[in-house]
Enzyme design. Structure first.
Site, short mmCIF file in Angstrom:
data_model
loop_
_atom_site.label_atom_id
_atom_site.label_comp_id
_atom_site.label_asym_id
_atom_site.label_seq_id
_atom_site.Cartn_x
_atom_site.Cartn_y
_atom_site.Cartn_z
N VAL A 13 4.85 -10.65 9.66
CA VAL A 13 4.28 -11.67 8.76
C VAL A 13 3.59 -11.04 7.55
CG1 VAL A 13 3.96 -13.50 10.49
CG2 VAL A 13 2.11 -11.87 10.05
N ARG A 15 2.05 -7.02 5.64
CA ARG A 15 1.69 -5.60 5.73
C ARG A 15 0.42 -5.38 4.94
NH1 ARG A 15 6.54 -2.61 7.16
NH2 ARG A 15 8.22 -4.12 7.16
N GLY A 16 -0.52 -4.68 5.51
CA GLY A 16 -1.75 -4.35 4.80
C GLY A 16 -1.79 -2.86 4.55
N ALA A 17 -2.91 -2.39 4.01
CA ALA A 17 -3.05 -0.97 3.70
C ALA A 17 -3.03 -0.13 4.98
CB ALA A 17 -4.34 -0.73 2.94
N PHE A 18 -3.44 -0.76 6.11
CA PHE A 18 -3.60 0.03 7.33
C PHE A 18 -2.57 -0.25 8.41
CE2 PHE A 18 -7.79 -0.67 5.43
CZ PHE A 18 -8.07 0.65 5.07
N GLY A 19 -1.77 -1.27 8.24
CA GLY A 19 -0.82 -1.53 9.31
C GLY A 19 0.05 -2.74 9.07
N CYS A 21 1.51 -6.51 10.48
CA CYS A 21 1.17 -7.65 11.30
C CYS A 21 2.45 -8.30 11.83
CB CYS A 21 0.39 -8.68 10.50
SG CYS A 21 -1.26 -8.14 10.08
N LYS A 38 -1.66 -6.95 15.08
CA LYS A 38 -1.77 -6.00 13.96
C LYS A 38 -1.71 -4.59 14.53
CE LYS A 38 -4.72 -5.14 9.95
NZ LYS A 38 -5.68 -5.75 9.05
N ASP A 133 -14.79 -7.65 2.43
CA ASP A 133 -13.47 -7.76 1.80
C ASP A 133 -13.07 -9.23 1.69
OD1 ASP A 133 -11.27 -6.70 0.56
OD2 ASP A 133 -10.21 -6.20 2.41
N1 ATP Z 1 -3.89 -13.97 11.91
C1 ATP Z 1 -2.94 -14.10 10.98
N2 ATP Z 1 -2.18 -15.22 10.92
C2 ATP Z 1 -1.22 -15.35 9.97
N3 ATP Z 1 -0.93 -14.42 9.04
C3 ATP Z 1 -1.65 -13.28 9.05
C4 ATP Z 1 -2.69 -13.07 10.01
N4 ATP Z 1 -3.24 -11.86 9.78
C5 ATP Z 1 -2.59 -11.35 8.72
N5 ATP Z 1 -1.63 -12.18 8.28
C6 ATP Z 1 -0.71 -11.97 7.15
O1 ATP Z 1 -0.43 -10.59 7.05
C7 ATP Z 1 -0.84 -10.10 5.77
C8 ATP Z 1 -1.37 -8.69 5.92
O2 ATP Z 1 -2.59 -8.73 6.61
P1 ATP Z 1 -3.52 -7.47 6.81
O3 ATP Z 1 -4.77 -7.93 7.43
O4 ATP Z 1 -2.75 -6.42 7.54
O5 ATP Z 1 -3.71 -6.86 5.39
P2 ATP Z 1 -4.39 -7.32 4.03
O6 ATP Z 1 -5.45 -8.32 4.29
O7 ATP Z 1 -3.31 -7.75 3.10
O8 ATP Z 1 -4.95 -5.99 3.48
P3 ATP Z 1 -5.88 -4.85 4.08
O9 ATP Z 1 -5.95 -4.94 5.57
O10 ATP Z 1 -5.15 -3.66 3.63
O11 ATP Z 1 -7.18 -5.06 3.40
C9 ATP Z 1 -1.86 -11.12 5.26
O12 ATP Z 1 -1.91 -11.16 3.87
C10 ATP Z 1 -1.31 -12.42 5.83
O13 ATP Z 1 -0.30 -12.92 5.00
#
Ligand code: ATP
Length: 350
Positions: A13, A15-19, A21, A38, A133
């Protein structure tokens, strides 16, 4: 253990800086709730850093609130830590804003979302946790996009009452003046980010944006943002300017915002509605601990949640309505216990 031993991976769904999802489903259960897992790779991390991530995951598990994404569990698999959390089907607030395609939300809609964000943040601050954040990408929504859930506390830190966390972390657009100046981060920095989100809900664009980092930083340090349009009331404009005050001490605390005249009636509505949501179907909750049905005043909403979020976070203690015989007005004195704080409020109508 491998993730695949227990869960079926459905799709990525985000991808963030650390992993990464993953949307997943528990194996072997016909109607298993979908969850987000995650995966944070551990390779290259020191033992101390690994311990810190686990500490964060433990902290997340402790947070139970309707406006905070439910964190269920974590485990180590292969070379990663897997954090199991509630799936927010409605996506992010950033997507919701984008989907408006330039059509402004009504002020009431903005204030409803804003109040929910405030309540989630108030719960965190009452636990001495700063979000660090807060941004529209980290504010998630239920399927009907009526309820918000704060998420991504990957860099949150639990503070004891006397210390401040001072690491410079965050997306540039939401950084507060004290952070860009290298001063310490504190709860009032979350209030600045909250102001940025409030502005974005009204204007459908970021308060502080620019071609590059120096351009953004310059605007932040000067608190220079395009004025809010005529569709925004004077009261909301004043609140935005208080939240985006360059001096931290001039920014109000979450509790003050929740009880200011502009927001108070929304606070009561959200708290009372959430109280009703949480108060319903106790038998069902007991027999189905993983699934919680939430009903809102405007219709029914179903989100998956932690059953314990009902008891500790929100409690409506006492509602007394008294009618005045001399006029058609009435007042409602309400003692609302939200997130461990008690509000004694009087709402007058008429
Ligand atoms: N619990 C959740 N339910 C639905 N979508 C999610 C959920 N958690 C994360 N996502 C989706 O995955 C994306 C990436 O989330 P993640 O928390 O890994 O990184 P981020 O918020 O974009 O950045 P970072 O963790 O690097 O600050 C989110 O932008 C969102 O679209």
């Amino acid at each position: 253990m491998e993730l695949e031993d227990k869960f079926e991976k459905l799709r990525v769904v985000g991808r963030g800086a650390f992993g990464i999802c993953w949307l997943c489903k528990k194996k072997g259960e016909e109607n298993a709730e979908k969850v987000i897992i995650k995966m944070i790779p551990l390779h290259g991390l020191s033992t101390k850093e690994e311990q810190e991530i686990k500490g964060e995951a433990d902290l997340l598990r402790k947070m139970k609130h309707p406006m905070i994404i439910g964190y269920y569990d974590y485990f180590t698999c292969a070379d990663s830590i897997a954090i199991v959390m509630q799936f927010a089907e409605g996506g992010t607030l950033e997507n919701l804003i984008r989907d408006q395609r330039g059509v402004h939300f009504t002020e009431a809609t903005v204030l409803k979302y804003f109040t929910q964000i405030l309540l989630g943040l108030e719960y965190m601050h009452s636990l001495n946790i700063v979000h660090r954040d807060l941004k529209t990408q980290n504010i998630l929504l239920n399927k009907r996009r009526t309820l918000i859930k704060l998420s991504d506390f990957g860099v949150s830190k639990q503070l004891n009452t006397r210390s401040v966390a001072s690491t410079l972390i965050g997306t540039p657009n939401y950084l507060s003046p004290e952070m860009v100046e290298g001063r310490s981060y504190n709860m009032k920095s979350d209030i600045w980010a909250l102001g940025c989100v409030f502005y974005e809900l009204f204007m459908l664009r970021r308060a502080f944006d620019g071609e590059n980092l120096p351009a953004i930083v310059m605007k932040i340090t000067q608190q220079k943002y395009a004025p809010l349009g005529n569709h925004v009331s004077k009261e909301s404009r004043e609140l935005v300017s208080k939240l985006l005050s360059g001096q931290e001490e001039k920014r109000p605390a979450v509790k003050e915002i929740l009880t200011c005249p502009l927001i108070l009636s929304y606070t009561l509505t959200v708290v009372l509605d959430t109280g009703r949501i949480m108060g319903s179907a106790p038998e069902k909750r007991r027999t189905q601990p993983q699934q919680l049905t939430m009903r809102s005043r405007t219709g029914s909403d179903s989100v998956s949640g932690s059953p314990t979020s009902s008891t500790s976070a929100f409690r409506t203690r006492n509602v007394v309505a008294s009618h005045s015989s001399r006029s058609s007005s009435y007042s409602t004195a309400t003692t609302v216990q939200a997130a461990g704080s008690t509000y004694n409020t009087t709402v007058r109508k008429g």
